[in-house]
Design an enzyme around this catalytic site. Structure first.
Site, PDB file in Angstrom:
ATOM      1  N   GLU A 164      -0.722  57.422 164.958  1.00  0.00           N
ATOM      2  CA  GLU A 164      -0.533  58.877 164.979  1.00  0.00           C
ATOM      3  C   GLU A 164      -0.345  59.384 163.552  1.00  0.00           C
ATOM      4  O   GLU A 164       0.167  58.670 162.683  1.00  0.00           O
ATOM      5  CB  GLU A 164       0.703  59.178 165.853  1.00  0.00           C
ATOM      6  CG  GLU A 164       1.160  60.614 165.919  1.00  0.00           C
ATOM      7  CD  GLU A 164       0.164  61.591 166.549  1.00  0.00           C
ATOM      8  OE1 GLU A 164      -0.988  61.615 166.096  1.00  0.00           O
ATOM      9  OE2 GLU A 164       0.565  62.335 167.450  1.00  0.00           O
ATOM     10  N   ASP A 165      -0.762  60.626 163.311  1.00  0.00           N
ATOM     11  CA  ASP A 165      -0.579  61.184 161.968  1.00  0.00           C
ATOM     12  C   ASP A 165       0.869  61.599 161.731  1.00  0.00           C
ATOM     13  O   ASP A 165       1.491  61.190 160.763  1.00  0.00           O
ATOM     14  CB  ASP A 165      -1.543  62.361 161.721  1.00  0.00           C
ATOM     15  CG  ASP A 165      -1.457  63.463 162.784  1.00  0.00           C
ATOM     16  OD1 ASP A 165      -0.718  63.302 163.780  1.00  0.00           O
ATOM     17  OD2 ASP A 165      -2.147  64.486 162.627  1.00  0.00           O
ATOM     18  N   PHE A 225       5.475  72.597 157.281  1.00  0.00           N
ATOM     19  CA  PHE A 225       4.145  72.317 157.812  1.00  0.00           C
ATOM     20  C   PHE A 225       3.327  71.657 156.717  1.00  0.00           C
ATOM     21  O   PHE A 225       3.176  72.198 155.626  1.00  0.00           O
ATOM     22  CB  PHE A 225       3.453  73.577 158.321  1.00  0.00           C
ATOM     23  CG  PHE A 225       2.285  73.244 159.195  1.00  0.00           C
ATOM     24  CD1 PHE A 225       2.484  72.923 160.534  1.00  0.00           C
ATOM     25  CD2 PHE A 225       1.002  73.171 158.680  1.00  0.00           C
ATOM     26  CE1 PHE A 225       1.416  72.552 161.339  1.00  0.00           C
ATOM     27  CE2 PHE A 225      -0.077  72.798 159.484  1.00  0.00           C
ATOM     28  CZ  PHE A 225       0.135  72.492 160.810  1.00  0.00           C
ATOM     29  N   VAL A 226       2.805  70.477 156.995  1.00  0.00           N
ATOM     30  CA  VAL A 226       2.094  69.720 155.970  1.00  0.00           C
ATOM     31  C   VAL A 226       0.615  69.567 156.311  1.00  0.00           C
ATOM     32  O   VAL A 226       0.230  69.532 157.485  1.00  0.00           O
ATOM     33  CB  VAL A 226       2.748  68.333 155.725  1.00  0.00           C
ATOM     34  CG1 VAL A 226       4.136  68.500 155.117  1.00  0.00           C
ATOM     35  CG2 VAL A 226       2.835  67.513 157.009  1.00  0.00           C
ATOM     36  N   ASP A 283       6.261  64.983 165.526  1.00  0.00           N
ATOM     37  CA  ASP A 283       6.969  66.248 165.309  1.00  0.00           C
ATOM     38  C   ASP A 283       7.951  66.465 166.462  1.00  0.00           C
ATOM     39  O   ASP A 283       9.058  65.942 166.446  1.00  0.00           O
ATOM     40  CB  ASP A 283       5.917  67.355 165.178  1.00  0.00           C
ATOM     41  CG  ASP A 283       6.492  68.696 164.808  1.00  0.00           C
ATOM     42  OD1 ASP A 283       7.608  68.749 164.280  1.00  0.00           O
ATOM     43  OD2 ASP A 283       5.815  69.719 165.045  1.00  0.00           O
ATOM     44  N   ARG A 299      -8.184  68.914 156.010  1.00  0.00           N
ATOM     45  CA  ARG A 299      -8.071  67.478 156.302  1.00  0.00           C
ATOM     46  C   ARG A 299      -8.547  66.625 155.139  1.00  0.00           C
ATOM     47  O   ARG A 299      -8.158  65.476 154.996  1.00  0.00           O
ATOM     48  CB  ARG A 299      -8.933  67.130 157.528  1.00  0.00           C
ATOM     49  CG  ARG A 299      -8.440  67.725 158.841  1.00  0.00           C
ATOM     50  CD  ARG A 299      -9.138  67.046 160.017  1.00  0.00           C
ATOM     51  NE  ARG A 299      -9.058  67.818 161.245  1.00  0.00           N
ATOM     52  CZ  ARG A 299      -8.039  67.784 162.102  1.00  0.00           C
ATOM     53  NH1 ARG A 299      -7.000  67.009 161.864  1.00  0.00           N
ATOM     54  NH2 ARG A 299      -8.061  68.510 163.208  1.00  0.00           N
ATOM     55  N   ASP A 334      -4.333  68.860 159.511  1.00  0.00           N
ATOM     56  CA  ASP A 334      -5.028  70.134 159.387  1.00  0.00           C
ATOM     57  C   ASP A 334      -4.127  71.322 159.659  1.00  0.00           C
ATOM     58  O   ASP A 334      -3.043  71.201 160.227  1.00  0.00           O
ATOM     59  CB  ASP A 334      -6.165  70.188 160.418  1.00  0.00           C
ATOM     60  CG  ASP A 334      -5.623  70.403 161.837  1.00  0.00           C
ATOM     61  OD1 ASP A 334      -4.785  69.593 162.262  1.00  0.00           O
ATOM     62  OD2 ASP A 334      -6.021  71.393 162.485  1.00  0.00           O
ATOM     63  N   GLY A 389      -6.223  64.057 163.802  1.00  0.00           N
ATOM     64  CA  GLY A 389      -5.337  63.993 162.627  1.00  0.00           C
ATOM     65  C   GLY A 389      -5.166  62.610 162.033  1.00  0.00           C
ATOM     66  O   GLY A 389      -5.025  62.457 160.818  1.00  0.00           O
TER      67      GLY A 389
HETATM   68  P1  IMP Z   1       4.211  66.761 168.553  1.00  0.00           P
HETATM   69  O1  IMP Z   1       3.644  66.678 169.934  1.00  0.00           O
HETATM   70  O2  IMP Z   1       5.018  68.009 168.357  1.00  0.00           O
HETATM   71  O3  IMP Z   1       4.956  65.537 168.101  1.00  0.00           O
HETATM   72  O4  IMP Z   1       2.999  67.056 167.618  1.00  0.00           O
HETATM   73  C1  IMP Z   1       2.234  66.131 167.074  1.00  0.00           C
HETATM   74  C2  IMP Z   1       0.950  66.775 166.616  1.00  0.00           C
HETATM   75  O5  IMP Z   1       1.155  68.102 166.101  1.00  0.00           O
HETATM   76  C3  IMP Z   1       0.414  65.964 165.481  1.00  0.00           C
HETATM   77  O6  IMP Z   1      -0.442  64.971 165.954  1.00  0.00           O
HETATM   78  C4  IMP Z   1      -0.277  67.010 164.639  1.00  0.00           C
HETATM   79  O7  IMP Z   1      -1.606  67.169 165.071  1.00  0.00           O
HETATM   80  C5  IMP Z   1       0.458  68.289 164.902  1.00  0.00           C
HETATM   81  N1  IMP Z   1       1.432  68.581 163.814  1.00  0.00           N
HETATM   82  C6  IMP Z   1       2.773  68.575 163.889  1.00  0.00           C
HETATM   83  N2  IMP Z   1       3.335  68.898 162.711  1.00  0.00           N
HETATM   84  C7  IMP Z   1       2.309  69.074 161.859  1.00  0.00           C
HETATM   85  C8  IMP Z   1       2.242  69.412 160.458  1.00  0.00           C
HETATM   86  O8  IMP Z   1       3.244  69.593 159.738  1.00  0.00           O
HETATM   87  N3  IMP Z   1       0.999  69.512 159.935  1.00  0.00           N
HETATM   88  C9  IMP Z   1      -0.144  69.312 160.662  1.00  0.00           C
HETATM   89  N4  IMP Z   1      -0.122  68.986 161.967  1.00  0.00           N
HETATM   90  C10 IMP Z   1       1.095  68.883 162.562  1.00  0.00           C
HETATM   91 MG    MG Z   2      -3.523  68.832 164.422  1.00  0.00          MG
END
Ligand code: IMP
Ligand code: MG
Length: 187
Positions: free
Chosen positions: A106-107, A159-160, A110, A172, A166, A51
Site C-alpha cells: 500500500e502507498d 496531504f502528500v 490513512d 504521481r 496523487d 498509488g
Molecule cells: P485510507 O482508507 O483512509 O487508509 O486511505 C488510503 C488511501 O487514501 C491511500 O491508498 C491513498 O490513495 C489515499 N490517501 C490517503 N492520504 C493520502 C495523501 O496524503 N496523499 C495521497 N493519497 C492519500
Molecule cells: Mg489515491
C-alpha cells in the site's frame, strides 16, 4: 524536477517531505527485511493500484527472492483528500491466493478503511499468510485499527503527493514526496 506544470490550478506543490534518495534507501531496507522474513516461503506481492505502483516496482526489485505478483484496485467515493469510508473493488486479483504468503503493498495508511476492507476480503480466500507493507503511515487520522507489518515512514497529518501518490490523478510522477497545499498561494 520542476513542479510548475499545474500552476493554473488552485494547488501549491509544497516542501519536500521525503526526497528520492531517502525513499530509495528506505525501500532497500524494507526489501532486505522482507527477503529475510520470507525465505523458504511462497511470497506473493499484491500491489494496491494505483498509488502503490511506483513503490511496488522499486520494492520488488529490492527483494532478493523468488516471488510472484498481482494487482488489485479499490476506490472510495467522495472527495480526493478525504476518505469517506465506502470502499469498492474496482479490479480484482487475477490469480487465487489460496495457500500463498501474501504481502499487500500500500502507498499510505490513512484512516485504515481501505486496508481494513481489503484484509477482510482477502482473508476469506484462505491465503497461508497475509501481511501488509505500507510506504507511509499517517497514524493521526486512523479511524480503524489495522495490523501493518512493515512501514517505510511515519508522516504528519498533511496531504502528500509524489512517488505514486496523487491528488486527482496528478503528481504521481514527482520523484520526491511533497506536501500539497490546496487553495493556491505562492510557492
Ligand atoms: P485510507 O482508507 O483512509 O487508509 O486511505 C488510503 C488511501 O487514501 C491511500 O491508498 C491513498 O490513495 C489515499 N490517501 C490517503 N492520504 C493520502 C495523501 O496524503 N496523499 C495521497 N493519497 C492519500
Ligand atoms: Mg489515491
Amino acid at each position: 524536477m520542476s513542479v510548475a506544470w499545474y500552476r493554473h490550478l488552485n494547488e501549491t506543490v509544497g516542501a519536500v517531505l521525503l526526497d528520492s534518495q531517502a525513499i530509495r534507501a528506505r525501500v532497500g531496507e524494507l526489501g532486505a527485511q522482507i527477503a529475510h522474513d520470507y525465505q523458504g516461503k511462497n511470497l506473493h506481492l499484491v500491489a494496491i493500484l494505483k498509488g502503490a505502483c511506483i513503490f511496488f516496482s522499486d520494492l520488488i526489485r529490492s527483494i532478493d527472492l523468488g516471488l510472484t505478483t498481482d494487482f488489485i484496485a479499490v476506490g472510495s467515493y467522495g472527495e480526493s483528500t478525504l476518505s469517506t469510508g465506502e470502499v469498492r473493488l474496482l479490479k480484482d486479483l487475477d490469480e487465487s491466493i489460496e495457500g500463498r504468503d501474501v504481502l499487500l503493498v500500500e502507498d499510505i495508511l490513512d484512516t485504515g478503511l481501505t486496508l481494513h476492507y481489503l484484509l477482510q476480503n482477502l482473508e476469506s480466500r484462505s491465503p497461508r499468510s497475509l501481511k501488509v507493507v505500507a510506504l507511509l503511515n499517517k497514524p493521526s487520522r486512523r479511524k480503524i485499527t489495522v495490523p501493518v507489518d512493515y512501514v517505510g515512514f511515519e508522516v504528519p497529518d498533511r496531504f502528500v503527493i509524489g512517488y505514486g501518490l496523487d491528488y486527482d490523478q496528478r503528481y504521481r510522477n514527482l520523484p520526491d514526496i511533497r506536501v500539497l497545499q490546496l487553495g493556491g498561494g505562492s510557492t
